[in-house]
Design a protein around this motif. Structure first.
Motif, PDB file in Angstrom:
ATOM      1  N   HIS A 196      -6.684 -68.964  61.170  1.00 22.39           N
ATOM      2  CA  HIS A 196      -5.820 -68.527  60.070  1.00 22.39           C
ATOM      3  C   HIS A 196      -5.283 -67.124  60.317  1.00 22.39           C
ATOM      4  O   HIS A 196      -4.067 -66.879  60.187  1.00 22.39           O
ATOM      5  N   TYR A 197      -6.153 -66.198  60.680  1.00 23.84           N
ATOM      6  CA  TYR A 197      -5.707 -64.812  60.834  1.00 23.84           C
ATOM      7  C   TYR A 197      -5.001 -64.563  62.162  1.00 23.84           C
ATOM      8  O   TYR A 197      -4.061 -63.759  62.230  1.00 23.84           O
ATOM      9  N   SER A 235      -3.072 -66.558  63.635  1.00 20.26           N
ATOM     10  CA  SER A 235      -1.743 -67.180  63.597  1.00 20.26           C
ATOM     11  C   SER A 235      -0.891 -66.671  62.439  1.00 20.26           C
ATOM     12  O   SER A 235       0.231 -67.140  62.246  1.00 20.26           O
ATOM     13  N   ASN A 236      -1.415 -65.711  61.672  1.00 20.23           N
ATOM     14  CA  ASN A 236      -0.688 -65.202  60.501  1.00 20.23           C
ATOM     15  C   ASN A 236      -0.766 -63.677  60.518  1.00 20.23           C
ATOM     16  O   ASN A 236      -1.681 -63.082  59.949  1.00 20.23           O
ATOM     17  N   GLN A 238       0.973 -61.370  59.059  1.00 18.27           N
ATOM     18  CA  GLN A 238       1.074 -60.705  57.762  1.00 18.27           C
ATOM     19  C   GLN A 238      -0.279 -60.696  57.052  1.00 18.27           C
ATOM     20  O   GLN A 238      -0.699 -59.669  56.501  1.00 18.27           O
TER      21      GLN A 238
END
Length: 516
Positions: free
Chosen positions: A471-472, A474-475, A477
């Motif tokens: 999750h983090y 690939s993201n 923001q």
């Protein structure tokens, strides 16, 4: 004086030693006297102190004390290249830049091994008989004298250590340890003799009595009524508790106090059994988290003697340094810093990264540290064909640098008394994804603020670990937002905040001294 008692200081240390070093720095920064008291024999103790930035003024070794070497400076250990060839012997080729071997002419096996460290400084010379059985060994102090000599004997067809003698810088015999051997042939100190200490000779049955005598001696030498903190109670607590002179006695819980932390009234961790059996004899107990403090105080009483003090702190120097943004760090890099031990469950992290790799093939896991689980983890990495993205990096002294270059810190330990590396990750703005283990992770990690917690006993904990990593990574923001709030959360462990926690303990000592 505030004495922090520990076995010593090695080139590679556990979290306990790192916590002591941070505490010594904190006391040094605030001009409060404190010393590491090293009770065990480390031939390279003084060199290790230099490596870890510990000044000699904060180091007090038991053996230095009794062999009159506290203030000895010396010229340094001999260089391997300069070590003289023994008379009547020839040198054998070794192919090893840190080893020279000598034998009598015509022999094909060495009778003398001379060992040096990576700097070429001799630290040990071993002697053998013609059958290659070791007969004795000399240990060089890095300041330039032979500090100890081991002698070996044959016992039940096995070569075992019979004694260890300690010498002053002038070559005078000052201490002698004689060994007893159990059925497993593990040598244990049976008797310790101390010679010509203030004009008298002493004998002690085992290290406990020696430590007690030593603690009393340094207590009196530094004016009496000093404070002692036992960082490894299993080896120090009896001696501390049985001192004959007045001292303020404290022990620290660096780990879980129970064998099974899910059973609040279960068996006590054997490392702390003596302390809790005799808790009424100690003046104070330091616990790094509120959760653990409440548990031990509720079970054992004496709540007024418990102090919540984190075992680490984030220095003002670190807080003042600029923090790298996510794009300034190694892309899609996850890191853990840990002893490679089964209890740390590094295998869970490797399994999680194998799942992440399916969606993010560029993601990397760096595992910094060493330990007994190294071989098993290497087999797992090979079995998963993960050598391209999971890396066992070995030991490092540049922990903050490694943490600052990563985008996430991960941990899967079953239990953490505090979790020093989690605090260090937070200190450089690296968010933490960890199992919700007692006690440190649950107190340090605030879900959604400086990381995420995963149920330790959840059946899908590995999958959850993989989910949050993916999750983090690939993201960007979401990662940047988490890093920003991590920088705010780290202030709870600032030098100012932790020093304030120590003030309560120091004030209690001052009141205790006045009440005598």
């Amino acid at each position: 004086m505030n004495f922090f008692i520990n076995g010593g200081l090695a080139r590679t240390n556990s979290g306990v030693e790192h916590a002591i070093l941070k505490r010594l720095q904190l006391f040094r920064d605030h001009d409060v006297p404190a010393m590491l008291v090293a009770t065990d024999f480390f031939f390279d103790l003084h060199r290790n102190a230099v490596i870890w930035g510990l000044p000699e003024s904060q180091l007090l070794g038991l053996h230095d004390w009794f062999i009159d070497a506290r203030d000895f400076v010396g010229q340094g250990a001999p260089k391997l290249s300069d070590y003289p060839m023994p008379a009547g012997m020839v040198e054998l080729p070794t192919g090893n830049a840190q080893l020279r071997q000598f034998a009598f002419d015509g022999q094909t096996t060495s009778l003398i091994d001379v060992n040096a460290d990576a700097n070429g400084d001799v630290y040990a010379v071993s002697y053998f008989d013609p059958t290659r059985r070791q007969t004795r060994a000399e240990w060089y102090d890095p300041r330039g004298f032979i500090i100890a000599e081991d002698r070996y004997i044959m016992l039940a067809d096995k070569n075992v250590r019979e004694s260890r003698a300690f010498y002053s810088p002038t070559g005078q015999l000052k201490m002698l340890y004689t060994m007893a051997h159990d059925r497993t042939d593990i040598d244990e100190f049976e008797m310790v003799s101390v010679f010509d200490y203030h004009g008298h000779d002493y004998q002690f049955f085992g290290s406990d009595e020696l430590f007690r005598f030593f603690f009393d001696e340094i207590n009196q030498a530094f004016g009496g009524a000093n404070a002692f903190i036992a960082d490894r109670g299993i080896t120090e607590a009896w001696a501390l508790n049985n001192m004959q002179t007045r001292a303020f006695k404290t022990f620290i819980l660096h780990a879980g106090h129970l064998n099974d932390e899910t059973a609040p009234n279960g068996l006590v961790n054997y490392n702390y059994q003596y302390e809790f059996d005799n808790i009424g004899d100690f003046n104070a107990v330091i616990v790094p988290t509120q959760i653990q403090l409440d548990r031990v105080a509720n079970r054992f009483g004496y709540r007024e003697r418990f102090f919540k003090i984190p075992v680490g702190m984030i220095s003002d120097a670190v807080l003042s340094e600029p923090v790298k943004t996510s794009i300034e760090r190694q892309p899609q890099t996850v890191v853990t810093v840990s002893r490679l031990d089964e209890a740390k469950q590094i295998d869970h992290l490797i399994d999680a990264m194998a799942i992440v790799h399916e969606q993010l093939p560029q993601a990397q896991l760096e595992i910094w540290g060493n330990g007994s689980d190294d071989g098993r983890l290497r087999e797992q990495i090979a079995r998963l064909d993960a050598t391209e993205y999971v890396h066992l990096m070995g030991h490092t002294t540049a922990v903050l640098e490694k943490l600052a270059n990563a985008q996430l810190f991960v941990a899967a330990s079953r239990s953490e008394g505090f979790g020093l590396t989690m605090m260090e990750a937070e200190s450089v703005g690296t968010p933490i994804i960890a199992y919700d283990a007692l006690y440190g992770p649950r107190e340090i990690v605030q879900p959604g603020v400086n990381g995420q917690l995963i149920g330790l006993h959840d059946t899908d904990n590995v999958q959850q670990m993989a989910h949050w990593i993916q999750h983090y990574l690939s993201n960007q923001q979401a990662l940047e937002a988490l890093m920003a709030s991590t920088l705010e959360a780290r202030l709870a462990y600032s030098e100012t905040a932790v020093w304030q926690a120590w003030q309560n303990w120091l004030t209690t000592i001052a009141e205790w001294r006045q009440a005598k």
